[in-house]
Design a protein around this motif. Structure first.
Motif, PDB file in Angstrom:
ATOM      1  N   ARG A 145       0.158   4.155  -7.937  1.00  0.00           N
ATOM      2  CA  ARG A 145       0.151   3.192  -8.937  1.00  0.00           C
ATOM      3  C   ARG A 145       1.262   2.218  -8.171  1.00  0.00           C
ATOM      4  NH1 ARG A 145      -0.841   1.066 -13.541  1.00  0.00           N
ATOM      5  NH2 ARG A 145       0.626  -0.468 -14.713  1.00  0.00           N
ATOM      6  N   GLY A 146       0.918   0.919  -7.825  1.00  0.00           N
ATOM      7  CA  GLY A 146       1.740  -0.066  -7.210  1.00  0.00           C
ATOM      8  C   GLY A 146       1.339  -0.077  -5.893  1.00  0.00           C
TER       9      GLY A 146
ATOM     10  N   PRO B 238       2.928  -5.543   0.049  1.00  0.00           N
ATOM     11  CA  PRO B 238       2.504  -6.452   1.013  1.00  0.00           C
ATOM     12  C   PRO B 238       1.770  -5.689   2.107  1.00  0.00           C
ATOM     13  CG  PRO B 238       4.667  -7.194   0.451  1.00  0.00           C
ATOM     14  CD  PRO B 238       4.363  -5.810  -0.025  1.00  0.00           C
ATOM     15  N   VAL B 239       0.680  -6.196   2.762  1.00  0.00           N
ATOM     16  CA  VAL B 239      -0.142  -5.474   3.694  1.00  0.00           C
ATOM     17  C   VAL B 239       0.796  -5.670   5.003  1.00  0.00           C
ATOM     18  CG1 VAL B 239      -1.931  -5.511   4.929  1.00  0.00           C
ATOM     19  CG2 VAL B 239      -2.377  -5.974   2.652  1.00  0.00           C
ATOM     20  N   LYS B 240       0.886  -4.547   5.629  1.00  0.00           N
ATOM     21  CA  LYS B 240       1.516  -4.281   6.851  1.00  0.00           C
ATOM     22  C   LYS B 240       0.596  -4.590   8.235  1.00  0.00           C
ATOM     23  CE  LYS B 240       4.999  -1.064   5.157  1.00  0.00           C
ATOM     24  NZ  LYS B 240       5.782   0.163   5.304  1.00  0.00           N
TER      25      LYS B 240
ATOM     26  N   THR C 247      -1.180 -11.040  -3.022  1.00  0.00           N
ATOM     27  CA  THR C 247      -1.096  -9.688  -2.225  1.00  0.00           C
ATOM     28  C   THR C 247      -1.987  -8.809  -2.898  1.00  0.00           C
ATOM     29  OG1 THR C 247       1.396  -9.899  -2.224  1.00  0.00           O
ATOM     30  CG2 THR C 247       0.287  -7.556  -2.007  1.00  0.00           C
ATOM     31  N   TYR C 248      -2.394  -8.671  -4.070  1.00  0.00           N
ATOM     32  CA  TYR C 248      -3.615  -7.928  -4.536  1.00  0.00           C
ATOM     33  C   TYR C 248      -4.884  -8.373  -3.969  1.00  0.00           C
ATOM     34  CZ  TYR C 248      -0.652  -6.807  -8.899  1.00  0.00           C
ATOM     35  OH  TYR C 248       0.212  -6.248  -9.720  1.00  0.00           O
ATOM     36  N   ALA C 249      -5.259  -9.562  -3.774  1.00  0.00           N
ATOM     37  CA  ALA C 249      -6.498  -9.959  -3.288  1.00  0.00           C
ATOM     38  C   ALA C 249      -6.075  -9.690  -1.731  1.00  0.00           C
ATOM     39  CB  ALA C 249      -6.333 -11.716  -3.312  1.00  0.00           C
ATOM     40  N   GLU C 250      -5.245  -9.696  -0.920  1.00  0.00           N
ATOM     41  CA  GLU C 250      -5.290  -9.506   0.282  1.00  0.00           C
ATOM     42  C   GLU C 250      -5.400  -7.816   0.656  1.00  0.00           C
ATOM     43  OE1 GLU C 250      -2.404  -9.920   4.292  1.00  0.00           O
ATOM     44  OE2 GLU C 250      -1.467 -10.021   2.378  1.00  0.00           O
ATOM     45  N   ARG C 251      -4.874  -6.878  -0.645  1.00  0.00           N
ATOM     46  CA  ARG C 251      -5.106  -5.555  -0.744  1.00  0.00           C
ATOM     47  C   ARG C 251      -6.760  -5.548  -0.784  1.00  0.00           C
ATOM     48  NH1 ARG C 251      -1.987  -1.409   1.379  1.00  0.00           N
ATOM     49  NH2 ARG C 251       0.054  -2.198   1.407  1.00  0.00           N
ATOM     50  N   LEU C 252      -7.295  -5.875  -1.808  1.00  0.00           N
ATOM     51  CA  LEU C 252      -8.569  -5.542  -2.089  1.00  0.00           C
ATOM     52  C   LEU C 252      -9.500  -6.149  -0.894  1.00  0.00           C
ATOM     53  CD1 LEU C 252     -10.596  -4.814  -4.491  1.00  0.00           C
ATOM     54  CD2 LEU C 252     -10.125  -7.144  -5.367  1.00  0.00           C
ATOM     55  N   GLU C 253      -9.356  -7.103  -0.234  1.00  0.00           N
ATOM     56  CA  GLU C 253      -9.890  -7.504   0.913  1.00  0.00           C
ATOM     57  C   GLU C 253      -9.984  -6.517   2.008  1.00  0.00           C
ATOM     58  OE1 GLU C 253      -8.384 -11.460   1.563  1.00  0.00           O
ATOM     59  OE2 GLU C 253     -10.236 -12.449   1.062  1.00  0.00           O
TER      60      GLU C 253
ATOM     61  N   ILE D  70      -6.522  -8.353 -12.315  1.00  0.00           N
ATOM     62  CA  ILE D  70      -5.490  -7.526 -12.298  1.00  0.00           C
ATOM     63  C   ILE D  70      -5.778  -6.433 -12.878  1.00  0.00           C
ATOM     64  CG2 ILE D  70      -3.090  -7.510 -13.130  1.00  0.00           C
ATOM     65  CD1 ILE D  70      -2.954 -10.621 -12.756  1.00  0.00           C
ATOM     66  N   GLU D  71      -6.607  -6.324 -14.269  1.00  0.00           N
ATOM     67  CA  GLU D  71      -6.767  -4.934 -14.940  1.00  0.00           C
ATOM     68  C   GLU D  71      -7.883  -4.333 -13.894  1.00  0.00           C
ATOM     69  OE1 GLU D  71      -8.806  -6.497 -18.206  1.00  0.00           O
ATOM     70  OE2 GLU D  71      -6.807  -6.960 -19.309  1.00  0.00           O
ATOM     71  N   ALA D  72      -8.633  -4.839 -13.273  1.00  0.00           N
ATOM     72  CA  ALA D  72      -9.381  -4.163 -12.273  1.00  0.00           C
ATOM     73  C   ALA D  72      -8.834  -3.571 -11.309  1.00  0.00           C
ATOM     74  CB  ALA D  72     -10.856  -5.053 -11.672  1.00  0.00           C
ATOM     75  N   VAL D  73      -7.921  -4.151 -10.528  1.00  0.00           N
ATOM     76  CA  VAL D  73      -7.013  -3.584  -9.553  1.00  0.00           C
ATOM     77  C   VAL D  73      -6.492  -2.482  -9.988  1.00  0.00           C
ATOM     78  CG1 VAL D  73      -5.039  -4.034  -8.273  1.00  0.00           C
ATOM     79  CG2 VAL D  73      -6.606  -5.834  -8.230  1.00  0.00           C
ATOM     80  N   ARG D  74      -5.982  -2.520 -11.112  1.00  0.00           N
ATOM     81  CA  ARG D  74      -5.285  -1.110 -11.510  1.00  0.00           C
ATOM     82  C   ARG D  74      -6.283  -0.078 -11.944  1.00  0.00           C
ATOM     83  NH1 ARG D  74      -0.920  -1.852  -9.379  1.00  0.00           N
ATOM     84  NH2 ARG D  74       0.467  -3.638 -10.228  1.00  0.00           N
TER      85      ARG D  74
END
Length: 245
Positions: free
Chosen positions: A70-71, A76-78, A7-13, A56-60
């Motif tokens: 935060r969060g 999940p991407v809608k 989910t982090y990866a999808e958000r970053l993409e 993960i630290e970079a994401v925050r």
């Protein structure tokens, strides 16, 4: 169901697709190579790797820098979701991370440089990596030797002797970051297991050979059908070298 790292990866993409990797890297004062590496690490099945923890630290930190709740990365991407952030440049502005005009004179362009040694040794910490430096280069020289699309060019330094004698340690490479796939024989910037490295790629029959120019290292090969397994970050266009005589 996706893992939290996926989910982090999808958000970053999603951020990269919405605003472009170059603009996003500029805003967070980082490097596009690192952003892509974070995405790859988050998609990795090994959640215990140092590279995944660093991602993960970079994401925050990205959440804070972009003014996100935060969060935000945990959701999940809608389908059809749209991002609008005031901290990021408008989509019609020409802002890049690798090349940035920072002088009153139009005679110079400024490139960002990633020191591979510091990065691979994991001595840098946080999103504002100390390994990133700035290099001023004559605009006329850059256009003549690199072309007009300077926003696609990044600089990296050579670390190690894998490509000796073609390249030696501390040589400065001009990398075309728009190249993400094997297009023809040449020297490429690759990422494997969160390690950035420079290797020669050469097509021989139906295989792509991943070559160390230094004979003391063994080479690899992969079927052309599996070329997607090679994580290409860019293709080397030029090199600056300072040799001792």
């Amino acid at each position: 169901m996706k893992t939290i790292q996926e989910t982090y990866a999808e958000r970053l993409e999603m951020l990269v697709q919405r605003y472009g990797q170059t603009k996003l890297a500029e805003v967070i004062n980082s490097h596009a190579i690192l952003i892509q590496d974070w995405i790859n690490s988050l998609k990795s099945e090994d959640e215990t790797k140092t590279s995944c923890t660093r991602a993960i630290e970079a994401v925050r930190q990205i959440e804070k820098l972009l003014g996100l709740e935060r969060g935000w990365f945990d959701q999940p991407v809608k389908e059809g979701e749209f991002i609008k952030l005031s901290n990021l440049p408008k989509s019609d502005e020409t802002i890049t991370y690798q090349v940035k005009q920072s002088h009153n004179s139009s005679d110079l362009v400024q490139f960002r440089l990633l020191d591979i040694e510091k990065y691979t040794c994991d001595t840098a910490s946080g999103i504002n990596h100390n390994s990133i430096k700035r290099v001023d280069i004559d605009r006329g020289w850059a256009i003549t030797h690199l072309g007009l699309d300077l926003d696609d060019i990044a600089l990296v330094t050579v670390y190690g002797d894998n490509m000796f004698p073609t390249l030696v340690e501390n040589d400065v490479l001009f990398v075309d970051m728009s190249v993400k796939d094997y297009i023809n024989d040449g020297v490429y910037l690759l990422s494997e297991a969160s390690v950035i490295k420079v290797r020669r790629l050469q097509m021989i029959f139906s295989d792509i050979h991943i070559i160390n120019d230094n004979d003391k290292y063994s080479n690899q090969k992969i079927s052309i059908k599996e070329k997607d397994k090679i994580n290409i970050l860019g293709k080397i266009k030029r090199v600056w070298s300072l040799r001792r005589f």
